[in-house]
Design a protein around this motif. Structure first.
Motif, PDB file in Angstrom:
ATOM      1  N   ASN A  49     -14.478  -5.103  -6.932  1.00 19.75           N
ATOM      2  CA  ASN A  49     -15.519  -5.860  -6.240  1.00 19.75           C
ATOM      3  C   ASN A  49     -16.218  -5.082  -5.134  1.00 19.75           C
ATOM      4  OD1 ASN A  49     -15.294  -8.682  -7.433  1.00 19.75           O
ATOM      5  ND2 ASN A  49     -13.187  -8.237  -6.892  1.00 19.75           N
ATOM      6  N   THR A  50     -15.815  -3.860  -4.926  1.00 25.11           N
ATOM      7  CA  THR A  50     -16.490  -3.014  -3.949  1.00 25.11           C
ATOM      8  C   THR A  50     -16.692  -1.638  -4.574  1.00 25.11           C
ATOM      9  OG1 THR A  50     -14.578  -1.950  -2.855  1.00 25.11           O
ATOM     10  CG2 THR A  50     -15.108  -4.205  -2.172  1.00 25.11           C
ATOM     11  N   GLU A  51     -17.403  -0.788  -3.872  1.00 25.87           N
ATOM     12  CA  GLU A  51     -17.567   0.590  -4.338  1.00 25.87           C
ATOM     13  C   GLU A  51     -16.408   1.480  -3.912  1.00 25.87           C
ATOM     14  OE1 GLU A  51     -21.274   1.853  -2.737  1.00 25.87           O
ATOM     15  OE2 GLU A  51     -22.479   0.689  -4.168  1.00 25.87           O
ATOM     16  N   HIS A  52     -15.453   0.886  -3.211  1.00 24.92           N
ATOM     17  CA  HIS A  52     -14.401   1.678  -2.591  1.00 24.92           C
ATOM     18  C   HIS A  52     -13.146   1.738  -3.462  1.00 24.92           C
ATOM     19  CE1 HIS A  52     -17.225   1.241   0.584  1.00 24.92           C
ATOM     20  NE2 HIS A  52     -16.975  -0.053   0.739  1.00 24.92           N
ATOM     21  N   ASN A  53     -12.224   2.619  -3.092  1.00 27.13           N
ATOM     22  CA  ASN A  53     -11.011   2.851  -3.875  1.00 27.13           C
ATOM     23  C   ASN A  53      -9.778   2.542  -3.042  1.00 27.13           C
ATOM     24  OD1 ASN A  53     -12.561   4.061  -6.073  1.00 27.13           O
ATOM     25  ND2 ASN A  53     -12.799   5.829  -4.698  1.00 27.13           N
ATOM     26  N   TRP A  54      -8.923   1.684  -3.568  1.00 29.34           N
ATOM     27  CA  TRP A  54      -7.635   1.392  -2.940  1.00 29.34           C
ATOM     28  C   TRP A  54      -6.684   2.543  -3.247  1.00 29.34           C
ATOM     29  CZ3 TRP A  54      -5.440  -3.453  -0.909  1.00 29.34           C
ATOM     30  CH2 TRP A  54      -4.050  -3.436  -0.762  1.00 29.34           C
ATOM     31  N   ILE A  55      -6.238   3.236  -2.222  1.00 31.64           N
ATOM     32  CA  ILE A  55      -5.241   4.300  -2.370  1.00 31.64           C
ATOM     33  C   ILE A  55      -3.923   3.749  -1.860  1.00 31.64           C
ATOM     34  CG2 ILE A  55      -4.617   6.666  -1.813  1.00 31.64           C
ATOM     35  CD1 ILE A  55      -7.233   6.365  -3.406  1.00 31.64           C
ATOM     36  N   ASP A  56      -2.977   3.546  -2.772  1.00 29.78           N
ATOM     37  CA  ASP A  56      -1.757   2.830  -2.407  1.00 29.78           C
ATOM     38  C   ASP A  56      -0.824   3.703  -1.584  1.00 29.78           C
ATOM     39  OD1 ASP A  56      -0.616   0.095  -3.048  1.00 29.78           O
ATOM     40  OD2 ASP A  56       1.120   1.366  -3.454  1.00 29.78           O
ATOM     41  N   GLY A  57      -0.369   3.147  -0.469  1.00 30.27           N
ATOM     42  CA  GLY A  57       0.547   3.846   0.424  1.00 30.27           C
ATOM     43  C   GLY A  57       1.826   3.069   0.641  1.00 30.27           C
ATOM     44  N   ALA A  58       2.470   2.665  -0.455  1.00 30.19           N
ATOM     45  CA  ALA A  58       3.696   1.872  -0.371  1.00 30.19           C
ATOM     46  C   ALA A  58       4.826   2.682   0.257  1.00 30.19           C
ATOM     47  CB  ALA A  58       4.102   1.386  -1.751  1.00 30.19           C
ATOM     48  N   ILE A  59       5.609   2.018   1.102  1.00 31.07           N
ATOM     49  CA  ILE A  59       6.779   2.623   1.731  1.00 31.07           C
ATOM     50  C   ILE A  59       7.985   1.770   1.389  1.00 31.07           C
ATOM     51  CG2 ILE A  59       7.872   3.312   3.901  1.00 31.07           C
ATOM     52  CD1 ILE A  59       5.082   3.584   5.104  1.00 31.07           C
ATOM     53  N   ALA A  60       8.952   2.324   0.699  1.00 34.53           N
ATOM     54  CA  ALA A  60      10.140   1.573   0.309  1.00 34.53           C
ATOM     55  C   ALA A  60      11.056   1.370   1.509  1.00 34.53           C
ATOM     56  CB  ALA A  60      10.881   2.324  -0.798  1.00 34.53           C
ATOM     57  N   GLY A  61      11.845   0.303   1.439  1.00 37.44           N
ATOM     58  CA  GLY A  61      12.849   0.072   2.473  1.00 37.44           C
ATOM     59  C   GLY A  61      12.569  -1.102   3.374  1.00 37.44           C
ATOM     60  N   GLY A  62      11.451  -1.783   3.169  1.00 37.51           N
ATOM     61  CA  GLY A  62      11.159  -2.962   3.971  1.00 37.51           C
ATOM     62  C   GLY A  62      10.438  -2.638   5.267  1.00 37.51           C
ATOM     63  N   GLY A  63      10.130  -3.694   6.011  1.00 40.69           N
ATOM     64  CA  GLY A  63       9.342  -3.546   7.225  1.00 40.69           C
ATOM     65  C   GLY A  63       9.998  -2.709   8.292  1.00 40.69           C
ATOM     66  N   ASP A  64      11.322  -2.818   8.435  1.00 42.64           N
ATOM     67  CA  ASP A  64      12.007  -2.056   9.483  1.00 42.64           C
ATOM     68  C   ASP A  64      11.851  -0.550   9.258  1.00 42.64           C
ATOM     69  OD1 ASP A  64      12.783  -4.391  10.643  1.00 42.64           O
ATOM     70  OD2 ASP A  64      14.852  -4.347   9.915  1.00 42.64           O
ATOM     71  N   THR A  65      11.774  -0.148   7.999  1.00 39.11           N
ATOM     72  CA  THR A  65      11.569   1.269   7.677  1.00 39.11           C
ATOM     73  C   THR A  65      10.091   1.640   7.767  1.00 39.11           C
ATOM     74  OG1 THR A  65      13.489   1.301   6.198  1.00 39.11           O
ATOM     75  CG2 THR A  65      11.834   3.020   5.878  1.00 39.11           C
ATOM     76  N   ALA A  66       9.236   0.755   7.277  1.00 41.69           N
ATOM     77  CA  ALA A  66       7.815   1.088   7.145  1.00 41.69           C
ATOM     78  C   ALA A  66       7.064   1.064   8.468  1.00 41.69           C
ATOM     79  CB  ALA A  66       7.159   0.124   6.163  1.00 41.69           C
ATOM     80  N   ARG A  67       7.353   0.099   9.326  1.00 40.02           N
ATOM     81  CA  ARG A  67       6.558  -0.045  10.551  1.00 40.02           C
ATOM     82  C   ARG A  67       6.568   1.206  11.425  1.00 40.02           C
ATOM     83  NH1 ARG A  67       7.974  -5.582   9.983  1.00 40.02           N
ATOM     84  NH2 ARG A  67       9.997  -5.215  10.954  1.00 40.02           N
ATOM     85  N   PRO A  68       7.725   1.826  11.672  1.00 40.28           N
ATOM     86  CA  PRO A  68       7.696   3.047  12.490  1.00 40.28           C
ATOM     87  C   PRO A  68       6.859   4.164  11.876  1.00 40.28           C
ATOM     88  CG  PRO A  68       9.934   2.191  12.365  1.00 40.28           C
ATOM     89  CD  PRO A  68       9.115   1.418  11.367  1.00 40.28           C
ATOM     90  N   VAL A  69       6.869   4.270  10.547  1.00 41.39           N
ATOM     91  CA  VAL A  69       6.067   5.292   9.869  1.00 41.39           C
ATOM     92  C   VAL A  69       4.583   5.018  10.088  1.00 41.39           C
ATOM     93  CG1 VAL A  69       5.492   6.341   7.647  1.00 41.39           C
ATOM     94  CG2 VAL A  69       7.863   5.667   8.133  1.00 41.39           C
ATOM     95  N   MET A  70       4.195   3.770   9.939  1.00 42.34           N
ATOM     96  CA  MET A  70       2.796   3.401  10.133  1.00 42.34           C
ATOM     97  C   MET A  70       2.348   3.661  11.565  1.00 42.34           C
ATOM     98  SD  MET A  70       2.794  -0.227   8.078  1.00 42.34           S
ATOM     99  CE  MET A  70       3.404  -0.370   6.394  1.00 42.34           C
ATOM    100  N   VAL A  71       3.155   3.243  12.522  1.00 46.36           N
ATOM    101  CA  VAL A  71       2.807   3.442  13.934  1.00 46.36           C
ATOM    102  C   VAL A  71       2.702   4.928  14.251  1.00 46.36           C
ATOM    103  CG1 VAL A  71       3.613   3.131  16.300  1.00 46.36           C
ATOM    104  CG2 VAL A  71       3.770   1.234  14.676  1.00 46.36           C
ATOM    105  N   SER A  72       3.626   5.722  13.705  1.00 49.51           N
ATOM    106  CA  SER A  72       3.583   7.158  13.947  1.00 49.51           C
ATOM    107  C   SER A  72       2.289   7.768  13.419  1.00 49.51           C
ATOM    108  CB  SER A  72       4.797   7.827  13.279  1.00 49.51           C
ATOM    109  OG  SER A  72       4.763   9.226  13.448  1.00 49.51           O
ATOM    110  N   ARG A  73       1.861   7.340  12.242  1.00 50.95           N
ATOM    111  CA  ARG A  73       0.604   7.841  11.686  1.00 50.95           C
ATOM    112  C   ARG A  73      -0.577   7.484  12.596  1.00 50.95           C
ATOM    113  NH1 ARG A  73      -0.140   8.209   6.039  1.00 50.95           N
ATOM    114  NH2 ARG A  73      -2.368   8.292   6.596  1.00 50.95           N
ATOM    115  N   ILE A  74      -0.571   6.264  13.112  1.00 51.20           N
ATOM    116  CA  ILE A  74      -1.699   5.785  13.915  1.00 51.20           C
ATOM    117  C   ILE A  74      -1.772   6.507  15.252  1.00 51.20           C
ATOM    118  CG2 ILE A  74      -2.644   3.765  15.119  1.00 51.20           C
ATOM    119  CD1 ILE A  74      -1.312   2.107  12.773  1.00 51.20           C
ATOM    120  N   ILE A  75      -0.658   6.545  15.964  1.00 54.69           N
ATOM    121  CA  ILE A  75      -0.695   7.173  17.290  1.00 54.69           C
ATOM    122  C   ILE A  75      -0.764   8.696  17.175  1.00 54.69           C
ATOM    123  CG2 ILE A  75       0.526   5.247  18.348  1.00 54.69           C
ATOM    124  CD1 ILE A  75       3.057   6.902  18.407  1.00 54.69           C
ATOM    125  N   GLY A  76      -0.432   9.220  15.992  1.00 55.52           N
ATOM    126  CA  GLY A  76      -0.526  10.659  15.770  1.00 55.52           C
ATOM    127  C   GLY A  76      -1.912  11.114  15.359  1.00 55.52           C
ATOM    128  N   GLY A  77      -2.854  10.185  15.271  1.00 59.48           N
ATOM    129  CA  GLY A  77      -4.230  10.548  14.941  1.00 59.48           C
ATOM    130  C   GLY A  77      -4.528  10.681  13.469  1.00 59.48           C
TER     131      GLY A  77
END
Length: 410
Positions: A49-77
């Motif tokens: 429905n858009t011209e854009h592409n979903w690039i999947d970035g699944a992280i196994a292990g649940g939220g407790d594992t995934a959230r720190p990875v996501m935050v690190s990516r964000i604050i790391g620029g």
């Protein structure tokens, strides 16, 4: 399925249209069979429905594992274009730091204030009057799932309350069935305790603890009974050694275990296994003791990138996630409830209908993510998994340590 005129208008808030297709890396922790099928509905909606592409970035292990990875990516620029969090307090520090895209213009153009139900879900995405996330579903922890086949094998009727289930535990053991399935991750144990607290101690006591931070209630008789019941549940789960929540759900699906306390995302696993609610499995909201839903769930946040092309694509995606077509397609597979009440859900199964009825009746409560900070939740996770895995720790010991955490909660 085509984008509505409103969706197209929302995508034009930043620019008349995106000059180029944008690769949207989307980070999430939906990796079980049912979750993967559900997230595929979102990816398909973006890609078709858009011209854009979903690039999947699944992280196994649940939220407790995934959230720190996501935050690190964000604050790391190096932020993704979008990421899944539970709506509540998890992203507040990122918002305060100016790292999250303001979606207020999208929310106003799409009419989210009039659409999102209950309103607390949009409130949980709002900080100082501005909207920073797109809620996509209502997930509730307040469920117990039961294998009809396991109870039939043990010569028992499927129980309708936690009290009846506890009374059946010995007969289930004698039939070679583990009464209660529980995975090894700390959030599962603490989440299950929270469900038991509402069902056995009542909503007023639960709110006094989680909302008002009243440690005297934790030390009281009603919560004391919950801790003892949780100690009994610990014994009922002996004999099943699994780690992930969906492995525990699979034990119920196969009849190895009789029941599991888990959020309604478990329905996605039953669906993938081809099981029918009311026939192959049963469900008890509020453990059959107090029928209620907590209005937790998932939302997507969009990091600030400084690139107007990416920002336009992010806002187009945010609007799309709340469109009627996407809400039905995603939530029907996920096992969750849509965040808008104007969609056609006539084909939902018996358990989802129970949830919809509770929602319509206003039998709801805030989720833990809306009442407790991530730090407090982590402390409680650690305590309850220690209690669960340490038979020598008494209910009274856990009760006092729980009270101390609530006393210092922010």
């Amino acid at each position: 399925m085509k984008l509505t005129t409103k969706l197209l208008a929302a995508s034009a808030i930043v620019s008349a249209s995106s000059a180029y297709a944008v690769d949207l890396e989307v980070m999430h922790w939906w990796t079980s069979g049912g979750e993967a099928a559900a997230v595929n509905e979102l990816a398909k909606a973006v890609n078709e429905n858009t011209e854009h592409n979903w690039i999947d970035g699944a992280i196994a292990g649940g939220g407790d594992t995934a959230r720190p990875v996501m935050v690190s990516r964000i604050i790391g620029g190096d932020p993704p274009a979008a990421f899944q969090f539970n709506h509540g307090l998890q992203a507040q520090e990122l918002i305060e730091a100016g790292l999250m895209l303001d979606l207020t213009d999208v929310a106003e153009a799409e009419g989210w204030e009039d659409m999102v139900n209950p309103a607390s879900l949009l409130d949980a995405c709002t900080y100082e009057g501005r909207v920073y996330c797109a809620p996509v579903n209502i997930h509730s922890w307040q469920w117990m799932w039961l294998s009809n086949g396991a109870f039939e094998e043990a010569g028992l009727e499927v129980p309708e309350t936690w009290t009846e289930f506890v009374a059946d535990a010995d007969a289930l053991r004698e039939a070679g069935i583990v009464p209660l399935a529980m995975g090894g991750q700390s959030w599962q144990q603490n989440g299950s305790f929270g469900v038991m607290a509402v069902a056995l101690a009542g909503l007023d006591n639960l709110l006094a603890v989680n909302r008002d931070k009243d440690a005297s209630v934790v030390r009281g008789e009603a919560y004391g009974e919950v801790f003892q019941a949780f100690a009994d549940a610990r014994e009922m789960a002996e004999g099943l050694d699994v780690q992930d929540w969906n492995q525990a759900t699979n034990a119920v699906i196969t009849g190895t275990a009789a029941a599991q306390i888990m959020g309604d995302w478990a329905q996605g696993e039953f669906a993938v296994a081809g099981m029918t609610a009311g026939e192959d499995y049963s469900c008890l909201p509020g453990l059959g003791e107090i029928a209620i839903l907590d209005t937790g769930g998932d939302a997507f946040y969009f990091p600030v990138t400084g690139d107007p092309e990416i920002e336009a694509a992010q806002k187009e995606m945010a609007a799309l996630l709340l469109s009627p077509e996407v809400q039905v397609a995603f939530n029907s597979v996920k096992g969750s409830l849509p965040i808008r009440g104007d969609v056609d859900l006539t084909s939902v199964n018996d358990c989802t209908q129970k949830g919809l009825d509770l929602l319509a009746n206003g039998d709801t409560m805030p989720s833990g993510n809306q009442l407790l900070s991530p730090d407090t939740t982590t402390q409680l996770n650690d305590l309850m998994t220690e209690f669960w895995n340490t038979p020598s720790m008494t209910a009274e010991d856990a009760q006092e340590r729980y009270a101390q955490i609530i006393e210092s909660a922010n």
